[in-house]
Design an enzyme around this catalytic site. Sequence first.
Site, short mmCIF file in Angstrom:
data_model
loop_
_atom_site.label_atom_id
_atom_site.label_comp_id
_atom_site.label_asym_id
_atom_site.label_seq_id
_atom_site.Cartn_x
_atom_site.Cartn_y
_atom_site.Cartn_z
N ARG A 259 -2.76 -35.84 5.96
CA ARG A 259 -3.39 -34.58 5.60
C ARG A 259 -4.66 -34.82 4.83
O ARG A 259 -4.72 -35.66 3.94
CB ARG A 259 -2.43 -33.73 4.74
CG ARG A 259 -1.17 -33.38 5.49
CD ARG A 259 -0.25 -32.47 4.69
NE ARG A 259 0.99 -32.26 5.43
CZ ARG A 259 2.04 -31.57 4.97
NH1 ARG A 259 1.97 -31.02 3.76
NH2 ARG A 259 3.11 -31.43 5.70
N ARG A 274 0.33 -36.46 -4.28
CA ARG A 274 -0.46 -35.88 -3.19
C ARG A 274 -1.32 -36.95 -2.55
O ARG A 274 -2.37 -37.32 -3.07
CB ARG A 274 -1.32 -34.74 -3.75
CG ARG A 274 -1.90 -33.80 -2.71
CD ARG A 274 -2.60 -32.63 -3.36
NE ARG A 274 -1.71 -31.83 -4.17
CZ ARG A 274 -0.91 -30.86 -3.69
NH1 ARG A 274 -0.95 -30.56 -2.42
NH2 ARG A 274 -0.11 -30.18 -4.49
N GLU A 346 7.73 -29.64 -6.00
CA GLU A 346 8.20 -29.45 -4.63
C GLU A 346 8.52 -30.80 -3.97
O GLU A 346 7.75 -31.74 -4.03
CB GLU A 346 7.11 -28.73 -3.83
CG GLU A 346 7.50 -28.53 -2.38
CD GLU A 346 6.36 -27.94 -1.54
OE1 GLU A 346 5.43 -27.36 -2.12
OE2 GLU A 346 6.42 -28.09 -0.31
N SER A 349 10.45 -28.20 1.83
CA SER A 349 10.09 -26.83 2.16
C SER A 349 10.74 -26.50 3.48
O SER A 349 10.48 -27.17 4.47
CB SER A 349 8.56 -26.74 2.26
OG SER A 349 8.16 -25.40 2.35
N ARG A 386 7.77 -38.69 -2.57
CA ARG A 386 8.11 -37.90 -3.76
C ARG A 386 9.54 -38.17 -4.20
O ARG A 386 9.84 -38.15 -5.39
CB ARG A 386 7.91 -36.40 -3.48
CG ARG A 386 6.43 -36.04 -3.40
CD ARG A 386 6.20 -34.55 -3.33
NE ARG A 386 4.78 -34.25 -3.16
CZ ARG A 386 4.26 -33.02 -3.07
NH1 ARG A 386 5.06 -31.97 -3.13
NH2 ARG A 386 2.96 -32.84 -2.92
#
Length: 412
Positions: A259, A274, A346, A349, A386
């Site tokens: 990403r 991130r 987070e 999801s 994560r």
Amino acid sequence: MLDIKLIQNEFDSVCEKLRKKKVSEDIIENLRLISLELKAKKAILEPLQAEQNASSKLFGLWAKEGKDINELKAKLSANKEKITVANKLVKELEEKLSNLALSVPNLPDNDVPNGADENDNIEIKKVLTPPVFDFIPKEHWEIAENQIDFERGVKLSKSRFSVLKNKAAKLERALINYMLDFNTKRGFNEVCVPYIVNRETLTGTGQLPKFEDDLFKIEGEDLFLIPTAEVPVTNLFRDEIILEAELPIMMTSYTACFRKEAGSAGRDTRGMIRQHQFDKVELVCITKPSESDKMFDKMIECASDLLSSLGLAHRHLMLCGGDLGFGAAKTVDLEVWFPGQNRYREISSISNTRDFQARRAKIRYKDQKKNKLVNTLNGSSLAVGRTMIAIMENYQKADGSFDVPEVLKSYM
RNA sequence: AGAGAGGUGUCCGAGUGGCUUAAGGAGCACGCUUGGAAAGCGUGUGUGGGGCAACUCACCGAGGGUUCGAAUCCCUUCCUCUCUGCCA
């Protein structure tokens, strides 16, 4: 993509639902008007085409019988010109409609709470209690100084890339294998898919045309690096009609994800939260519409139980309309406790897109005689990087080292 | 990367300019048959639109073109297969 008929017939209700997602009514009204105009123009074009078809057939017969066809030919040539004009209008409108329709987000479910952003998300429940330390817990980059090499990641690539070494490299691999095994035991079938996909595939799941800036594009080709396994795995069934007996289809897949993080400048720049490239194990399900709610709960349970099995305290959040993604009708986020940051972050999801992706990707199933759109769902189970740093922080010891959860020991 | 062959409905597969608005088969659905199943028989069944009932339009990898008329001819492009080359 939304059902155009729904926009035509239930305009007000569509607008009201999309207001939750902060979509302007003008766009929907525009969509409605174009769709009606297209319908009108088609009503002009189609009788002309019918005339052309019928007369052309006659033409063939007359020619065979030796009749005079000059007058008929002149008539058909004139009609053909009308068709060309009408057809051009229809084509233009169709393109306009499709471009617009592809950039409108999905409708949120009725039970999605109103809200502007992540601050308005609703906590559903907490699972496990965060660990208590008799020292001040560190952040993961302090714990993993010899195991995550941020500087060399930057040297090799650029910022937001890192290198795993030693125990971290091993833990990453152990987690991937553990997660896949865990999901498989829950009935999800493992698939291994390409990391580079084409434009049609990304359009099918909704990343294109609107979010091209978030994707890494392959120079000189119309190909992109996947931002999530959801893209290739869901598109496995693009343009297919599935037999009803084969549903539900439950899949799990490990991939690296890429990403650009175009809109996240300055956010989470430190550490591994991130990154431009990260590992993720994903769940993707294809169900009949009547079964997608049940599957949604099953997927949340799977990811949540996975976290619990790793001994990680976490909470379930119902996303509000304003925080909901482009394709999602409903999303539950799982957030895991990070002692170093003293907050939940987070880690998963899970979304039900209903028939939004199915309509774009033309994924249908045979229901007796009729073909119907399936529902597609996706969810992380889990984001691997994560999870790894969550383990580092939650299992850290006073001397700066960390343990690994019992269930992972046989994988290390 | 070069040469050749090919891409047709859920699947297989026929079809080289006008009774193809796609033959035939498999599968699927319904019915008959059976104690039950299998087999057999009969009927239905491509996709997507149009107030979808008759009817009608588009679609034979995708995009353009020729023609009164295109799955069928031409151009562009993508993909698959075989052989050659290269490579883990």
